[in-house]
Design a protein around this motif. Structure first.
Motif, PDB file in Angstrom:
ATOM      1  N   GLN A  71       0.824  -1.228   0.000  1.00  0.00           N
ATOM      2  CA  GLN A  71       0.000   0.000   0.000  1.00  0.00           C
ATOM      3  C   GLN A  71       0.848   1.264   0.000  1.00  0.00           C
ATOM      4  O   GLN A  71       0.313   2.351  -0.212  1.00  0.00           O
ATOM      5  CB  GLN A  71      -0.965   0.011   1.188  1.00  0.00           C
ATOM      6  CG  GLN A  71      -2.127  -0.947   0.987  1.00  0.00           C
ATOM      7  CD  GLN A  71      -3.129  -0.925   2.116  1.00  0.00           C
ATOM      8  OE1 GLN A  71      -3.331  -1.942   2.782  1.00  0.00           O
ATOM      9  NE2 GLN A  71      -3.773   0.204   2.351  1.00  0.00           N
ATOM     10  N   ARG A  77       1.644   7.462   4.454  1.00  0.00           N
ATOM     11  CA  ARG A  77       0.205   7.236   4.599  1.00  0.00           C
ATOM     12  C   ARG A  77      -0.297   7.774   5.935  1.00  0.00           C
ATOM     13  O   ARG A  77      -1.417   8.276   6.024  1.00  0.00           O
ATOM     14  CB  ARG A  77      -0.110   5.737   4.444  1.00  0.00           C
ATOM     15  CG  ARG A  77       0.035   5.269   2.996  1.00  0.00           C
ATOM     16  CD  ARG A  77      -0.428   3.847   2.803  1.00  0.00           C
ATOM     17  NE  ARG A  77       0.533   2.865   3.230  1.00  0.00           N
ATOM     18  CZ  ARG A  77       0.275   1.831   4.038  1.00  0.00           C
ATOM     19  NH1 ARG A  77      -0.958   1.663   4.519  1.00  0.00           N
ATOM     20  NH2 ARG A  77       1.205   0.965   4.366  1.00  0.00           N
ATOM     21  N   VAL A  98      -3.923   3.807  -0.448  1.00  0.00           N
ATOM     22  CA  VAL A  98      -2.914   3.167  -1.298  1.00  0.00           C
ATOM     23  C   VAL A  98      -2.133   4.272  -2.012  1.00  0.00           C
ATOM     24  O   VAL A  98      -2.733   5.149  -2.641  1.00  0.00           O
ATOM     25  CB  VAL A  98      -3.567   2.228  -2.345  1.00  0.00           C
ATOM     26  CG1 VAL A  98      -2.568   1.845  -3.432  1.00  0.00           C
ATOM     27  CG2 VAL A  98      -4.090   0.966  -1.679  1.00  0.00           C
ATOM     28  N   LEU A 261      -9.976  -0.950  -2.672  1.00  0.00           N
ATOM     29  CA  LEU A 261      -8.501  -0.935  -2.608  1.00  0.00           C
ATOM     30  C   LEU A 261      -7.910  -2.306  -2.927  1.00  0.00           C
ATOM     31  O   LEU A 261      -6.891  -2.410  -3.609  1.00  0.00           O
ATOM     32  CB  LEU A 261      -8.025  -0.490  -1.218  1.00  0.00           C
ATOM     33  CG  LEU A 261      -8.225   0.976  -0.845  1.00  0.00           C
ATOM     34  CD1 LEU A 261      -7.530   1.276   0.489  1.00  0.00           C
ATOM     35  CD2 LEU A 261      -7.702   1.918  -1.921  1.00  0.00           C
ATOM     36  N   LEU A 265      -5.249  -2.785  -5.809  1.00  0.00           N
ATOM     37  CA  LEU A 265      -3.901  -3.318  -5.538  1.00  0.00           C
ATOM     38  C   LEU A 265      -3.600  -4.518  -6.434  1.00  0.00           C
ATOM     39  O   LEU A 265      -2.469  -4.690  -6.880  1.00  0.00           O
ATOM     40  CB  LEU A 265      -3.803  -3.756  -4.074  1.00  0.00           C
ATOM     41  CG  LEU A 265      -3.379  -2.680  -3.077  1.00  0.00           C
ATOM     42  CD1 LEU A 265      -3.423  -3.262  -1.668  1.00  0.00           C
ATOM     43  CD2 LEU A 265      -1.990  -2.142  -3.385  1.00  0.00           C
TER      44      LEU A 265
END
Ligand SMILES: Cc1ncc(COP(=O)(O)O)c(C=O)c1O
Length: 410
Positions: A71, A77, A98, A261, A265
């Motif tokens: 991520q 993040r 992400v 997500l 991903l």
């Protein structure tokens, strides 16, 4: 005898986009692209951040994705989770984010997760060219909703959604740039955001919120993000460091639920977004972001004043525009007789690059005489000189402006 060069062209699969033109250098006056102000790159602090983070953690570069997983770099993040809560009202944690290689990759990933040919999406009638070309390439039906000074018009959206429902078409998403719209520079107020969310929810359509200019509202105050206001969890939010720090870093992000997500991903097959960029950004942003951004905004505001002044001087009433609420662009209406595509070609040969309106719109007639000017990358002097040269080209080609610098032209 020299061997014939190998011919790759019969091997190319159908459906490839047209070949790229070879780069032949930047035009003398470049008003295109989403480039930023070179003088506002916080170089010293970035150099210090790079040195500090590399000395501390440089050996983690030996592993794909460092020690943070796919991520993206966790400290970045974590910075974002705090920043998004503080500035946009989004309550999320690092695991809801992400990191991607520019928000362009976010567009590709979300499109990959949600779209296939023949689907319908709703976008703003004037919109980011990068979003529009991607959708066209995917063979998606694109429905453009007109804008006014508050962004996407919800009355027009309501009518369009009703019409699509009548035809049993459920759009895959509503794509919007609500906070400093590209190219029009509007900021959607909170009331209209609420209307947009209500409509989206009533029709079971998610919202794809592209917030990459949100740090560049002149007075620094912005309405809450659609993602923050949604009670239905139907908003995918993307952002970027391109406009607040530097576009060449190629670092953006997606905020969404794990259902989306995890799919994005699985499509992100680049083995991770550039780690050094993420490390340097995290190290820089935690102590410096909040002081950097107001400085950047002040510099940009001063450049747009130069641009608006130059247009007033050189084009007079022939250039019609609204003072945008922030950002790096001005959206300009020229007289109807100006064909912006032709102006773009002629201006380019004179060393001035502009973005012609039709490339930023779903409505050919509305955008025919419009252009987008990015003012961030040029010096104040070049903004003035570039606009003067553009006015000469425009007058030679279309007879407008009739007066340049308030002098009637022969
Ligand atoms: C609305 C919008 N979205 C996304 C992007 C892509 O930005 P980046 O990939 O540099 O994050 C841009 C760039 O100009 C933009 O204007």
């Amino acid at each position: 005898m020299a061997a014939e060069p190998f011919d790759f062209s019969p091997l190319f699969p159908p459906g490839l986009p047209p070949p790229a033109a070879r780069w032949s250098g930047a035009p003398r006056y470049n008003f295109t692209g989403g480039n930023n102000d070179p003088d506002q790159i916080p170089l010293d602090a970035l150099i210090a951040a790079a040195e500090t983070v590399l000395r501390r953690e440089g050996r983690t570069l030996a592993s794909y994705n460092l020690t943070s997983g796919p991520q993206g770099y966790r400290p970045l993040r974590e910075f974002l989770a705090n920043k998004l809560e503080r500035d946009a009202g989004i309550s999320c944690i690092a695991d809801d984010i992400v990191m991607v290689s520019g928000s362009l990759q976010a567009l590709d990933l979300i499109n990959g997760v949600l779209l296939s040919g023949g689907d319908t999406v709703i976008i703003e009638q004037e919109t980011y060219q990068g979003a529009l070309t991607r959708l066209r390439r995917l063979g998606v039906d694109v429905v453009g909703i007109p804008l006014d000074s508050e962004g996407m018009r919800t009355d027009a959206l309501a009518a369009e959604l009703a019409e699509l429902r009548r035809r049993n078409v459920r759009p895959k998403y509503i794509y919007t740039i609500p906070t400093v719209q590209n190219p029009t520079g509007t900021v959607m107020p909170e009331r209209r955001r609420r209307e947009l969310l209500q409509l989206a929810e009533a029709h079971g359509v998610p919202i794809f919120e592209d917030d990459c200019y949100a740090d560049l509202v002149w007075d620094g105050s912005r309405p809450p993000a659609l993602h923050a206001m949604s009670t239905a969890g139907n908003v995918i939010h993307i952002g970027s460091f391109s406009k607040s720090i530097a576009p060449a870093l190629r670092v953006g992000y997606i905020v969404a639920g794990w259902d989306v997500l995890s799919r994005a991903l699985a499509l992100k097959t680049d083995a991770g977004t550039g780690a050094l960029e993420q490390m340097v950004l995290a190290e820089f942003c935690a102590p410096h972001f909040q002081a950097h951004v107001p400085r950047l905004r002040r510099g940009l505001r001063s450049k747009i004043e130069t641009l608006m002044g130059a247009l007033d001087r050189q084009f007079g009433v022939a250039a019609d525009f609204d003072d945008p609420k922030g950002g790096i662009f001005l959206w300009v209406k020229l007289p109807d007789r100006v064909d912006a595509m032709r102006l773009y070609q002629r201006a380019l040969t004179a060393g001035v690059a502009i973005n012609p309106g039709p490339e930023w719109s779903t409505n050919a007639s509305h955008s025919r005489s419009r252009m987008r000017l990015c003012f961030a990358n040029l010096s104040h002097e070049d903004i003035g000189d570039g606009v003067a040269r553009l006015a000469e080209v425009c007058r030679a080609e279309f007879g407008v402006p009739e007066r340049i610098a308030n002098v009637k032209q022969p």
